[in-house]
Scaffold this motif. Structure first.
Motif, PDB file in Angstrom:
ATOM      1  N   CYS A 178       7.886  56.330  72.179  1.00  0.00           N
ATOM      2  CA  CYS A 178       7.454  57.672  71.820  1.00  0.00           C
ATOM      3  C   CYS A 178       7.076  58.401  73.104  1.00  0.00           C
ATOM      4  N   THR A 192       6.431  63.683  70.392  1.00  0.00           N
ATOM      5  CA  THR A 192       5.321  64.470  69.874  1.00  0.00           C
ATOM      6  C   THR A 192       5.073  65.632  70.831  1.00  0.00           C
ATOM      7  N   VAL A 231       5.943  65.959  65.223  1.00  0.00           N
ATOM      8  CA  VAL A 231       6.761  64.859  65.702  1.00  0.00           C
ATOM      9  C   VAL A 231       8.231  65.150  65.415  1.00  0.00           C
ATOM     10  N   VAL A 265      -1.669  62.547  66.758  1.00  0.00           N
ATOM     11  CA  VAL A 265      -0.655  61.893  67.594  1.00  0.00           C
ATOM     12  C   VAL A 265      -0.921  60.392  67.677  1.00  0.00           C
ATOM     13  N   THR A 298       5.425  61.464  57.608  1.00  0.00           N
ATOM     14  CA  THR A 298       6.206  60.660  58.553  1.00  0.00           C
ATOM     15  C   THR A 298       6.360  59.227  58.049  1.00  0.00           C
TER      16      THR A 298
END
Length: 139
Positions: free
Chosen positions: A100, A73, A130, A87, A54
């Motif tokens: 998020c 997520t 994600v 996470v 990521t």
């Protein structure tokens, strides 16, 4: 070889990220995720954590500024308030760049099926998944 490109970004992944348009989504998922079953395009990054992948992707991919929540997520089954270590790290990587949220497991699967591509990592920590929504590249 390219200058200033994270070496985790394989040729296939770079091609995919470049082919994506504004608003397209990409899922970066753990080793347990049913990637082959759900992907329109599957890119494997075995041996790489979801957080490393990521971070590399976000070094070249802007997040969408025109939506309230461009990052999602997967929430823990039966414990939506829990924040697993993977996470927590993903949220730290996103930082102040974007909001998020979490999606229930099967809602996450459904959304991942609609993604432009799925990047399957070698992440072994549970819930290391994600979805990122691509923004506009501003020059």
């Amino acid at each position: 070889m390219l200058i200033n490109i994270d070496p985790l970004l394989s040729p296939d992944l770079l091609h995919t990220l470049r082919a994506m348009g504004h608003g397209d989504e990409i899922a970066v998922v753990d080793a347990n995720f049913p990637g082959t079953t759900n992907a329109q395009r599957l890119i494997r990054l075995d041996g790489i954590s979801v957080t490393e992948a990521t971070k590399a992707i976000l070094s070249v991919l802007p997040l969408d500024e025109f939506v309230d929540v461009p990052v999602h997520t997967m929430e823990v089954v039966g414990k939506a308030e829990d924040v697993p270590p993977a996470v927590a790290e993903l949220r730290a990587i996103v930082g102040d760049r974007a909001q998020c949220s979490t999606l229930e497991r099967f809602a996450f699967y459904a959304r991942a099926r609609e993604c432009f591509a799925i990047v399957q990592t070698g992440e072994t920590r549970l819930y290391g998944n994600v979805i990122l929504k691509k923004g506009v590249v501003r020059l």
